[in-house]
Write an enzyme that holds these catalytic residues in place. Sequence first.
Site, PDB file in Angstrom:
ATOM      1  N   ARG A   1     -31.994 -98.388  73.590  1.00 29.94           N
ATOM      2  CA  ARG A   1     -31.661 -99.087  74.833  1.00 29.94           C
ATOM      3  C   ARG A   1     -30.448 -98.432  75.464  1.00 29.94           C
ATOM      4  O   ARG A   1     -29.507 -98.056  74.765  1.00 29.94           O
ATOM      5  CB  ARG A   1     -31.336-100.554  74.529  1.00 29.94           C
ATOM      6  CG  ARG A   1     -32.558-101.431  74.414  1.00 29.94           C
ATOM      7  CD  ARG A   1     -32.262-102.812  73.911  1.00 29.94           C
ATOM      8  NE  ARG A   1     -31.075-103.442  74.470  1.00 29.94           N
ATOM      9  CZ  ARG A   1     -30.667-104.674  74.135  1.00 29.94           C
ATOM     10  NH1 ARG A   1     -31.363-105.388  73.257  1.00 29.94           N
ATOM     11  NH2 ARG A   1     -29.582-105.185  74.659  1.00 29.94           N
TER      12      ARG A   1
ATOM     13  N   ARG B   1     -23.550-117.255  78.228  1.00 29.71           N
ATOM     14  CA  ARG B   1     -22.548-116.215  77.981  1.00 29.71           C
ATOM     15  C   ARG B   1     -21.266-116.434  78.747  1.00 29.71           C
ATOM     16  O   ARG B   1     -20.322-115.679  78.572  1.00 29.71           O
ATOM     17  CB  ARG B   1     -23.127-114.855  78.354  1.00 29.71           C
ATOM     18  CG  ARG B   1     -23.956-114.275  77.211  1.00 29.71           C
ATOM     19  CD  ARG B   1     -24.895-113.251  77.767  1.00 29.71           C
ATOM     20  NE  ARG B   1     -24.872-112.023  77.034  1.00 29.71           N
ATOM     21  CZ  ARG B   1     -25.952-111.505  76.438  1.00 29.71           C
ATOM     22  NH1 ARG B   1     -27.090-112.154  76.453  1.00 29.71           N
ATOM     23  NH2 ARG B   1     -25.872-110.368  75.822  1.00 29.71           N
TER      24      ARG B   1
ATOM     25  N   LYS C   1     -28.057-112.331  65.824  1.00 32.76           N
ATOM     26  CA  LYS C   1     -28.477-113.643  66.318  1.00 32.76           C
ATOM     27  C   LYS C   1     -29.913-113.646  66.827  1.00 32.76           C
ATOM     28  O   LYS C   1     -30.615-114.634  66.666  1.00 32.76           O
ATOM     29  CB  LYS C   1     -27.504-114.199  67.342  1.00 32.76           C
ATOM     30  CG  LYS C   1     -27.444-113.446  68.642  1.00 32.76           C
ATOM     31  CD  LYS C   1     -26.445-114.127  69.546  1.00 32.76           C
ATOM     32  CE  LYS C   1     -26.171-113.394  70.823  1.00 32.76           C
ATOM     33  NZ  LYS C   1     -26.933-112.218  71.212  1.00 32.76           N
TER      34      LYS C   1
ATOM     35  N   ARG D   1     -19.842-103.963  76.226  1.00 33.23           N
ATOM     36  CA  ARG D   1     -20.458-105.264  75.915  1.00 33.23           C
ATOM     37  C   ARG D   1     -19.549-106.090  75.012  1.00 33.23           C
ATOM     38  O   ARG D   1     -19.467-107.306  75.153  1.00 33.23           O
ATOM     39  CB  ARG D   1     -21.827-105.060  75.257  1.00 33.23           C
ATOM     40  CG  ARG D   1     -22.874-104.574  76.255  1.00 33.23           C
ATOM     41  CD  ARG D   1     -24.058-103.963  75.554  1.00 33.23           C
ATOM     42  NE  ARG D   1     -24.908-104.944  74.919  1.00 33.23           N
ATOM     43  CZ  ARG D   1     -25.795-104.661  73.969  1.00 33.23           C
ATOM     44  NH1 ARG D   1     -25.924-103.435  73.535  1.00 33.23           N
ATOM     45  NH2 ARG D   1     -26.545-105.600  73.446  1.00 33.23           N
TER      46      ARG D   1
ATOM     47  N   ARG E   1     -29.365 -98.518  66.280  1.00 34.34           N
ATOM     48  CA  ARG E   1     -30.517 -99.396  66.497  1.00 34.34           C
ATOM     49  C   ARG E   1     -31.507 -98.760  67.465  1.00 34.34           C
ATOM     50  O   ARG E   1     -31.121 -98.140  68.450  1.00 34.34           O
ATOM     51  CB  ARG E   1     -29.992-100.715  67.076  1.00 34.34           C
ATOM     52  CG  ARG E   1     -31.053-101.660  67.578  1.00 34.34           C
ATOM     53  CD  ARG E   1     -30.479-103.023  67.826  1.00 34.34           C
ATOM     54  NE  ARG E   1     -30.016-103.212  69.186  1.00 34.34           N
ATOM     55  CZ  ARG E   1     -29.665-104.397  69.694  1.00 34.34           C
ATOM     56  NH1 ARG E   1     -29.688-105.480  68.942  1.00 34.34           N
ATOM     57  NH2 ARG E   1     -29.274-104.493  70.938  1.00 34.34           N
TER      58      ARG E   1
HETATM   59  P1  AMP Z   1     -29.121-108.952  75.186  1.00 26.44           P
HETATM   60  O1  AMP Z   1     -30.488-108.422  74.954  1.00 26.44           O
HETATM   61  O2  AMP Z   1     -28.988-110.415  74.883  1.00 26.44           O
HETATM   62  O3  AMP Z   1     -28.060-108.121  74.501  1.00 26.44           O
HETATM   63  O4  AMP Z   1     -28.843-108.821  76.764  1.00 26.44           O
HETATM   64  C1  AMP Z   1     -28.861-107.559  77.393  1.00 26.44           C
HETATM   65  C2  AMP Z   1     -28.167-107.628  78.749  1.00 26.44           C
HETATM   66  O5  AMP Z   1     -28.836-108.584  79.605  1.00 26.44           O
HETATM   67  C3  AMP Z   1     -26.722-108.087  78.719  1.00 26.44           C
HETATM   68  O6  AMP Z   1     -25.823-107.043  78.390  1.00 26.44           O
HETATM   69  C4  AMP Z   1     -26.558-108.580  80.160  1.00 26.44           C
HETATM   70  O7  AMP Z   1     -26.436-107.489  81.055  1.00 26.44           O
HETATM   71  C5  AMP Z   1     -27.901-109.246  80.444  1.00 26.44           C
HETATM   72  N1  AMP Z   1     -27.888-110.683  80.076  1.00 26.44           N
HETATM   73  C6  AMP Z   1     -28.660-111.292  79.145  1.00 26.44           C
HETATM   74  N2  AMP Z   1     -28.392-112.606  79.069  1.00 26.44           N
HETATM   75  C7  AMP Z   1     -27.419-112.845  79.990  1.00 26.44           C
HETATM   76  C8  AMP Z   1     -26.681-114.004  80.393  1.00 26.44           C
HETATM   77  N3  AMP Z   1     -26.886-115.217  79.829  1.00 26.44           N
HETATM   78  N4  AMP Z   1     -25.749-113.858  81.359  1.00 26.44           N
HETATM   79  C9  AMP Z   1     -25.518-112.667  81.945  1.00 26.44           C
HETATM   80  N5  AMP Z   1     -26.146-111.538  81.608  1.00 26.44           N
HETATM   81  C10 AMP Z   1     -27.100-111.608  80.640  1.00 26.44           C
END
Ligand code: AMP
Length: 215
Positions: free
Chosen positions: A160, A88, A13, A171, A127
Amino acid sequence: MIVVLLGPPGSGKGTQGERVAAALGVPKVSTGDVLRDAAKAGSALGLEAKAYMDRGDLVPDPVILGIMKEALSAPAQARGVVLDGVVRTVPQAEGLARVAAEIGKQVDVVLLFEIADEALVARLSSRTTCGACQTPFAGRQPGEAHAECTARPKGTLVRRADDEPDAIRNRLRVYKAQTEPVVAWYRSHGGNVQSIDGVGSFEDVKARALRAVGR
Ligand code: AMP
């Protein structure tokens, strides 16, 4: 136009969202990127968020609502915005609807990227991500220089912490428990939810995503 991207981590996405944003001529905002930048800068918000992120847990809703508000009210976002990973939980979906309504807007389309769990674990655990500009790569090793990086100084590829296998599984659990109900929430509140099959070549998935936003 406000576009919300939904889908499990690793569903493509983020990368496809960049293409959708470019086609619509609007910026993309990713809460993950905003939080990682804050953590790197060592701000209070960043340090609080980092502990949750490293475990693969969600950062508390009030932090995210603050980022949403800022994202929607920035002048650059006047024509619209693609929101990546910003919604989320159901309270976040409700919060976004409220914040958008306050400025006379609404979520126009929800793009839901769908892909099986096994494919996601395989994708995420191989990744790497540029430590400076956050661009994700498949098939490149940690420690490699990111020659095409637009940041100064240029970044190096890293794995990461939340792309380690235990964090990935957490996750995915978090996604199913907290984010899947968001899809049901949009459907029951008249949202325009467009399912995108995330399996296939980059170009095929991109074409599906662009069709879903009328491009
Ligand atoms: P992502 O890069 O989108 O996979 O986000 C990495 C991490 O950031 C997630 O596993 C959460 O810990 C935090 N995070 C990002 N967006 C949100 C959100 N909308 N609500 C809560 N945690 C978030």
